[in-house]
Design a protein around this motif. Structure first.
Motif, PDB file in Angstrom:
ATOM      1  N   LYS A 270      61.101  40.827  49.004  1.00  0.00           N
ATOM      2  CA  LYS A 270      61.386  40.821  50.699  1.00  0.00           C
ATOM      3  C   LYS A 270      62.743  40.627  51.012  1.00  0.00           C
ATOM      4  O   LYS A 270      63.270  41.474  52.084  1.00  0.00           O
TER       5      LYS A 270
ATOM      6  N   ASP B 274      58.338  37.662  44.536  1.00  0.00           N
ATOM      7  CA  ASP B 274      58.061  37.881  45.816  1.00  0.00           C
ATOM      8  C   ASP B 274      58.993  37.931  46.874  1.00  0.00           C
ATOM      9  O   ASP B 274      59.363  38.502  47.410  1.00  0.00           O
TER      10      ASP B 274
ATOM     11  N   GLU C 224      64.242  43.806  53.577  1.00  0.00           N
ATOM     12  CA  GLU C 224      64.628  43.378  54.983  1.00  0.00           C
ATOM     13  C   GLU C 224      66.320  43.633  54.857  1.00  0.00           C
ATOM     14  O   GLU C 224      66.798  44.130  56.112  1.00  0.00           O
TER      15      GLU C 224
END
Length: 329
Positions: free
Chosen positions: A319, A315, A323
């Motif tokens: 991210k 996870d 990003e």
């Protein structure tokens, strides 16, 4: 009367057959292992991952009383070898050396890696962590981490950091640091090998966020200078080098890591046996000392702990890559 006896006999035979069939897996598991175990390494022979696998596999073989055969299956950012194990029989005879690359990065970097990092594997246990170390050239003008950040803020995008490629385990710690320090630094991806370290030593790069596995021998050889360690505590190899937290970035902990996984649905007794032999191997001075010499901190733990850690890393990097808009080369 005869028909009733025949019916009862048939029912009894069916019950016995069902019981015997149900007992077969348990008997097989109790006999595990009765042949060699293959440990797939999704990297070429000769590197750090290969060295870790051979060290641990050899010691586990002593406890298993069966050979542990190392099978190098490199390619496609670890996905070839990892996918092979995901599709292997779930009997404990084919396992994989998993890592940050195979179970946290590649699944997000490649559209179709050939496996799901969480659903297709049964965690066995963690081998160890190799903290990330920010290194600069010996004659670089940066005295500490603050001076790097100050220079990056004074000249956005002018400083550079190198890695072995887009989405590589050396690229993503750089992205995490940029996000944490709120700076703009230019990533320079290389096509694998050690070209990025050569360019750092030659002054053509400003820094690399490298694994301790690679950084330790370079620092000991007086080829680079470490400025900060992305771990919860300082490394014994460089006790005078602060952690990122000590340098002003609390919570910045990033490591490469090594672990063992089996195909999903591998029977729990088999996983428990493999976990026990891994834990026993890591407790020996022979293995733990050699791992530390490779820049790897031995970390023993349960399969459940590895499952939680894998999901957390999976996870976390999803991210970071989203990003940072990170794409495959």
């Amino acid at each position: 009367m005869q028909r009733a006896i025949s019916t009862r006999r048939s029912a009894l035979l069916l019950a016995l057959a069902t019981t015997f069939a149900a007992a077969l897996p348990a008997l097989a598991q109790g006999d595990y292992p009765n042949k060699p175990v293959t440990l797939v390494v999704p990297y070429p022979a000769g590197g750090a991952n290969d060295a870790v696998a051979r060290l641990v596999g050899q010691k586990m073989a002593e406890g298993l009383k069966q050979p542990v055969i190392i099978d190098n299956k490199p390619g496609a950012g670890t996905t070839i070898g990892t996918a092979l194990v995901a599709k292997a029989p779930a009997d404990g005879y084919t396992v994989v050396l998993g890592s940050l690359a195979s179970h946290a990065v590649a699944p997000h970097l490649y559209g179709k890696p050939g496996y799901h990092a969480i659903d297709d594997f049964a965690p066995i246990g963690t081998i160890g962590l190799a903290p990330i170390v920010l290194v600069v050239a010996k004659d670089a003008p940066y005295a500490d981490l603050k001076s790097v950040v100050d220079a990056a803020k004074a000249k956005p995008d002018m400083l550079t950091y190198g890695s072995s490629g887009n989405g590589s385990p050396l690229h993503l710690p750089g992205e995490l640091f940029k996000q944490s320090a709120h700076i703009k630094v230019t990533h320079v991806p290389y096509k694998g090998g050690n070209a990025h370290t050569m360019d750092l030593m030659g002054g053509r790069l400003d820094m690399i966020l490298d694994t301790a596995t690679s950084a330790v021998p370079m620092v000991k050889g007086d080829k680079v200078r470490p400025l900060a360690v992305a771990a919860s505590q300082r490394m014994a190899e460089f006790p005078n080098v602060p952690t990122f937290a000590e340098a002003g970035y609390p919570g910045f902990e990033v490591s490469a890591w090594y672990a063992l996984y089996a195909p999903a649905k591998t029977p729990k007794p088999v996983l428990d046996r493999l976990n026990a032999e891994l834990a026993a191997a890591l407790k020996t001075a022979e293995v733990s000392d050699k791992l530390r010499n490779l820049g790897v901190r031995p970390v023993s733990g349960s399969a459940a702990e590895l499952a939680a850690f894998t999901k957390s890393e999976y996870d976390r990097y999803e991210k970071v890559m989203r990003e940072g808009n990170i794409r495959i080369d």
